[in-house]
Write an enzyme that holds these catalytic residues in place. Structure first.
Site, PDB file in Angstrom:
ATOM      1  N   SER A   1      -2.717  -7.768   2.879  1.00 59.74           N
ATOM      2  CA  SER A   1      -2.950  -7.685   4.323  1.00 59.74           C
ATOM      3  C   SER A   1      -3.309  -9.062   4.874  1.00 59.74           C
ATOM      4  O   SER A   1      -2.884  -9.441   5.959  1.00 59.74           O
ATOM      5  CB  SER A   1      -4.083  -6.700   4.622  1.00 59.74           C
ATOM      6  OG  SER A   1      -3.759  -5.424   4.147  1.00 59.74           O
TER       7      SER A   1
ATOM      8  N   ARG B   1      -1.884  -5.876  -8.412  1.00 57.94           N
ATOM      9  CA  ARG B   1      -0.726  -6.727  -8.157  1.00 57.94           C
ATOM     10  C   ARG B   1      -0.548  -7.756  -9.252  1.00 57.94           C
ATOM     11  O   ARG B   1       0.511  -7.937  -9.796  1.00 57.94           O
ATOM     12  CB  ARG B   1      -0.885  -7.449  -6.811  1.00 57.94           C
ATOM     13  CG  ARG B   1      -0.655  -6.540  -5.642  1.00 57.94           C
ATOM     14  CD  ARG B   1      -1.249  -7.099  -4.396  1.00 57.94           C
ATOM     15  NE  ARG B   1      -2.704  -7.066  -4.463  1.00 57.94           N
ATOM     16  CZ  ARG B   1      -3.491  -7.277  -3.442  1.00 57.94           C
ATOM     17  NH1 ARG B   1      -2.979  -7.600  -2.280  1.00 57.94           N
ATOM     18  NH2 ARG B   1      -4.793  -7.198  -3.575  1.00 57.94           N
TER      19      ARG B   1
ATOM     20  N   LYS C   1     -16.132  -7.754   5.453  1.00 58.90           N
ATOM     21  CA  LYS C   1     -15.277  -8.728   6.132  1.00 58.90           C
ATOM     22  C   LYS C   1     -15.108  -8.329   7.605  1.00 58.90           C
ATOM     23  O   LYS C   1     -15.260  -7.167   7.942  1.00 58.90           O
ATOM     24  CB  LYS C   1     -13.901  -8.777   5.471  1.00 58.90           C
ATOM     25  CG  LYS C   1     -13.931  -8.385   4.026  1.00 58.90           C
ATOM     26  CD  LYS C   1     -12.597  -7.877   3.515  1.00 58.90           C
ATOM     27  CE  LYS C   1     -12.808  -7.011   2.301  1.00 58.90           C
ATOM     28  NZ  LYS C   1     -11.620  -6.417   1.756  1.00 58.90           N
TER      29      LYS C   1
ATOM     30  N   HIS D   1       0.841  -1.208   0.000  1.00 65.02           N
ATOM     31  CA  HIS D   1       0.000   0.000   0.000  1.00 65.02           C
ATOM     32  C   HIS D   1       0.872   1.253   0.000  1.00 65.02           C
ATOM     33  O   HIS D   1       0.614   2.195  -0.741  1.00 65.02           O
ATOM     34  CB  HIS D   1      -0.882   0.047   1.255  1.00 65.02           C
ATOM     35  CG  HIS D   1      -1.892  -1.047   1.378  1.00 65.02           C
ATOM     36  ND1 HIS D   1      -2.001  -1.833   2.494  1.00 65.02           N
ATOM     37  CD2 HIS D   1      -2.861  -1.484   0.522  1.00 65.02           C
ATOM     38  CE1 HIS D   1      -2.994  -2.693   2.340  1.00 65.02           C
ATOM     39  NE2 HIS D   1      -3.532  -2.512   1.150  1.00 65.02           N
TER      40      HIS D   1
END
Ligand code: ADP
Length: 166
Positions: free
Chosen positions: A129, A91, A42, A18
């Site tokens: 994460s 990514r 979540k 990030h």
């Protein structure tokens, strides 16, 4: 008025991936709002206040960065802070489908807001994460994936001892 961008996400917690994206964004925009989502469905490990605090501490002294949190529609938040650009990180191809869907939905909701994708340094392309939390929870060394302050917070939250750094 300069160009303002919003970089939204869960940031649970913020990682070096990030931070790499944010650093790139600050070279392109006059102000970058790092916006921690309140309404991610979540169950997060860190509360919104903790995620905001860790992001702030990780970017202390960075020019042009504002850490904030938001709830509800991203495009509405972007409008409110005067942003015309939404930043997302890409990514791998696996990110693409979801990101593409989100970007097109946001465009439908507010055609004036553009989504821009930035790619991190290749060494961060495997970082998320979720993986960082998993590795830290199993007692692995995450010191090269997150800032020191985040590593400490992870270890404290997960009840494990710090592995890396000095
Ligand atoms: P989400 O909750 O949507 O997964 P995150 O908080 O994990 O969002 O991340 C926010 C944004 O940062 C997303 O666009 C995600 O693709 C991107 N991102 C996450 N990790 C990395 C990384 N290592 N490198 C580049 N971009 C990343």
């Amino acid at each position: 008025m300069g160009t303002i961008a919003v970089y939204p996400g869960s940031f649970d917690p913020i990682t070096n991936g990030h931070l790499d994206v944010i650093r790139r964004a600050t070279k392109m925009f006059d102000r970058v709002y790092v916006a921690v989502a309140r309404n991610a469905e979540k169950t997060p490990l860190f509360s919104v206040a903790e995620r905001v605090a860790l992001a702030k501490q990780s970017m202390r002294g960075w020019p042009r960065v504002v850490v904030d949190d938001f709830e509800g529609l991203l495009v509405r938040y972007a409008r409110r802070v005067g942003a015309r650009v939404v930043i997302r990180g890409l990514r791998a191809v696996s990110d693409f489908e979801f990101e593409f869907q989100m970007a097109l939905m946001n465009r439908r909701l507010d055609p004036a807001i553009e989504t821009i994708f930035l790619m991190p340094k290749d060494e961060y392309t495997f970082l998320s994460s979720r993986v960082v939390k998993e590795v830290a929870g199993l007692g692995g060394d995450v010191s090269s994936f997150v800032p020191r302050i985040v590593e400490s917070a992870l270890c404290q939250k997960l009840g494990v001892r710090r592995k890396g750094g000095v």
